[in-house]
Motif scaffolding. Sequence first.
Motif, PDB file in Angstrom:
ATOM      1  N   ASN A 143       0.824  -1.211   0.000  1.00  0.00           N
ATOM      2  CA  ASN A 143       0.000   0.000   0.000  1.00  0.00           C
ATOM      3  C   ASN A 143       0.858   1.261   0.000  1.00  0.00           C
ATOM      4  N   LYS A 144       1.978   1.242   0.727  1.00  0.00           N
ATOM      5  CA  LYS A 144       2.898   2.387   0.722  1.00  0.00           C
ATOM      6  C   LYS A 144       3.535   2.560  -0.661  1.00  0.00           C
ATOM      7  N   LEU A 145       3.949   1.439  -1.263  1.00  0.00           N
ATOM      8  CA  LEU A 145       4.531   1.500  -2.609  1.00  0.00           C
ATOM      9  C   LEU A 145       3.501   1.981  -3.633  1.00  0.00           C
ATOM     10  N   ALA A 146       2.250   1.566  -3.453  1.00  0.00           N
ATOM     11  CA  ALA A 146       1.184   1.989  -4.368  1.00  0.00           C
ATOM     12  C   ALA A 146       1.005   3.502  -4.316  1.00  0.00           C
ATOM     13  N   LEU A 147       1.045   4.069  -3.126  1.00  0.00           N
ATOM     14  CA  LEU A 147       0.952   5.530  -3.006  1.00  0.00           C
ATOM     15  C   LEU A 147       2.141   6.205  -3.678  1.00  0.00           C
ATOM     16  N   GLU A 148       3.311   5.669  -3.443  1.00  0.00           N
ATOM     17  CA  GLU A 148       4.544   6.239  -4.006  1.00  0.00           C
ATOM     18  C   GLU A 148       4.546   6.198  -5.528  1.00  0.00           C
ATOM     19  N   TYR A 149       4.013   5.139  -6.115  1.00  0.00           N
ATOM     20  CA  TYR A 149       4.057   4.949  -7.567  1.00  0.00           C
ATOM     21  C   TYR A 149       2.718   5.254  -8.253  1.00  0.00           C
ATOM     22  N   ASP A 150       1.772   5.868  -7.537  1.00  0.00           N
ATOM     23  CA  ASP A 150       0.465   6.233  -8.084  1.00  0.00           C
ATOM     24  C   ASP A 150      -0.213   5.038  -8.752  1.00  0.00           C
ATOM     25  N   THR A 151      -0.394   3.991  -7.983  1.00  0.00           N
ATOM     26  CA  THR A 151      -1.006   2.776  -8.496  1.00  0.00           C
ATOM     27  C   THR A 151      -1.809   2.122  -7.379  1.00  0.00           C
ATOM     28  N   HIS A 152      -2.208   0.894  -7.562  1.00  0.00           N
ATOM     29  CA  HIS A 152      -2.924   0.127  -6.536  1.00  0.00           C
ATOM     30  C   HIS A 152      -2.111  -1.113  -6.197  1.00  0.00           C
ATOM     31  N   ALA A 153      -2.307  -1.626  -4.986  1.00  0.00           N
ATOM     32  CA  ALA A 153      -1.546  -2.792  -4.528  1.00  0.00           C
ATOM     33  C   ALA A 153      -1.740  -3.989  -5.463  1.00  0.00           C
ATOM     34  N   ASN A 154      -2.957  -4.193  -5.956  1.00  0.00           N
ATOM     35  CA  ASN A 154      -3.172  -5.354  -6.818  1.00  0.00           C
ATOM     36  C   ASN A 154      -2.453  -5.219  -8.157  1.00  0.00           C
ATOM     37  N   TYR A 155      -2.267  -3.998  -8.651  1.00  0.00           N
ATOM     38  CA  TYR A 155      -1.488  -3.802  -9.883  1.00  0.00           C
ATOM     39  C   TYR A 155      -0.014  -4.139  -9.642  1.00  0.00           C
ATOM     40  N   LEU A 156       0.479  -3.811  -8.448  1.00  0.00           N
ATOM     41  CA  LEU A 156       1.857  -4.167  -8.097  1.00  0.00           C
ATOM     42  C   LEU A 156       2.006  -5.688  -8.030  1.00  0.00           C
ATOM     43  N   ILE A 157       1.035  -6.331  -7.399  1.00  0.00           N
ATOM     44  CA  ILE A 157       1.063  -7.795  -7.298  1.00  0.00           C
ATOM     45  C   ILE A 157       1.049  -8.419  -8.689  1.00  0.00           C
ATOM     46  N   GLU A 158       0.194  -7.900  -9.571  1.00  0.00           N
ATOM     47  CA  GLU A 158       0.107  -8.439 -10.929  1.00  0.00           C
ATOM     48  C   GLU A 158       1.445  -8.334 -11.654  1.00  0.00           C
ATOM     49  N   SER A 159       2.144  -7.226 -11.460  1.00  0.00           N
ATOM     50  CA  SER A 159       3.451  -7.046 -12.097  1.00  0.00           C
ATOM     51  C   SER A 159       4.426  -8.121 -11.625  1.00  0.00           C
ATOM     52  N   GLY A 160       4.477  -8.344 -10.316  1.00  0.00           N
ATOM     53  CA  GLY A 160       5.356  -9.372  -9.771  1.00  0.00           C
ATOM     54  C   GLY A 160       4.977 -10.763 -10.244  1.00  0.00           C
ATOM     55  N   LEU A 161       3.685 -11.033 -10.291  1.00  0.00           N
ATOM     56  CA  LEU A 161       3.215 -12.346 -10.750  1.00  0.00           C
ATOM     57  C   LEU A 161       3.615 -12.598 -12.201  1.00  0.00           C
ATOM     58  N   GLN A 162       3.477 -11.588 -13.035  1.00  0.00           N
ATOM     59  CA  GLN A 162       3.852 -11.739 -14.447  1.00  0.00           C
ATOM     60  C   GLN A 162       5.331 -12.076 -14.574  1.00  0.00           C
ATOM     61  N   THR A 163       6.159 -11.441 -13.769  1.00  0.00           N
ATOM     62  CA  THR A 163       7.596 -11.708 -13.798  1.00  0.00           C
ATOM     63  C   THR A 163       7.889 -13.143 -13.374  1.00  0.00           C
ATOM     64  N   VAL A 164       7.265 -13.587 -12.287  1.00  0.00           N
ATOM     65  CA  VAL A 164       7.480 -14.953 -11.796  1.00  0.00           C
ATOM     66  C   VAL A 164       7.023 -15.965 -12.835  1.00  0.00           C
ATOM     67  N   LEU A 165       5.877 -15.740 -13.447  1.00  0.00           N
ATOM     68  CA  LEU A 165       5.381 -16.664 -14.465  1.00  0.00           C
ATOM     69  C   LEU A 165       6.308 -16.716 -15.675  1.00  0.00           C
ATOM     70  N   THR A 166       6.873 -15.581 -16.038  1.00  0.00           N
ATOM     71  CA  THR A 166       7.803 -15.529 -17.163  1.00  0.00           C
ATOM     72  C   THR A 166       9.058 -16.340 -16.858  1.00  0.00           C
ATOM     73  N   GLN A 167       9.538 -16.247 -15.610  1.00  0.00           N
ATOM     74  CA  GLN A 167      10.736 -16.992 -15.212  1.00  0.00           C
ATOM     75  C   GLN A 167      10.453 -18.482 -15.119  1.00  0.00           C
ATOM     76  N   ASP A 168       9.216 -18.844 -14.811  1.00  0.00           N
ATOM     77  CA  ASP A 168       8.768 -20.237 -14.677  1.00  0.00           C
ATOM     78  C   ASP A 168       9.568 -21.026 -13.643  1.00  0.00           C
ATOM     79  N   VAL A 169      10.140 -20.308 -12.671  1.00  0.00           N
ATOM     80  CA  VAL A 169      10.916 -20.932 -11.596  1.00  0.00           C
ATOM     81  C   VAL A 169      10.535 -20.247 -10.290  1.00  0.00           C
ATOM     82  N   ILE A 170      10.435 -21.037  -9.238  1.00  0.00           N
ATOM     83  CA  ILE A 170      10.163 -20.456  -7.925  1.00  0.00           C
ATOM     84  C   ILE A 170      10.981 -21.205  -6.878  1.00  0.00           C
TER      85      ILE A 170
END
Length: 124
Positions: free
Chosen positions: A33-60
């Motif tokens: 939520n703090k990062l969302a305020l800093e970057y003028d976005t919403h927490a779920n948009y931040l989560i989606e960005s991270g998820l897309q990266t993880v899925l692209t890497q296909d490794v966890i």
Amino acid sequence: MWKLVNGHLVQTTDQTRVKFRTNISKSLLEKLNKLALEYDTHANYLIESGLQTVLTQDVIHFNKKTRPKDRIQYKTTYDKELLEQVKEFAKNHQLFINDIIEYSVQYIDFNNIKNSNHKNRIEQ
């Protein structure tokens, strides 16, 4: 979202998004939520960005023993296709979706996130 229909703006529901409820770390959500305020976005948009990266890497590399103890219920919307991919990824790696969400936060691409006005966009 808004659509331009015969020269008039009509508010519509974005059919590409679905509601989803899960439990994630309270401290992590506060950080998002703090990062969302800093970057003028919403927490779920931040989560989606991270998820897309993880899925692209296909490794966890996730240690089940380090799961946070401060999980709270979190309800939001996600891109429907992305959420389906995350569900499949979780199943293939024998993890829970909330584990993947929490893990993905470290992979947020701050140069490629939707801004807070994305839900109010106008589409033709």
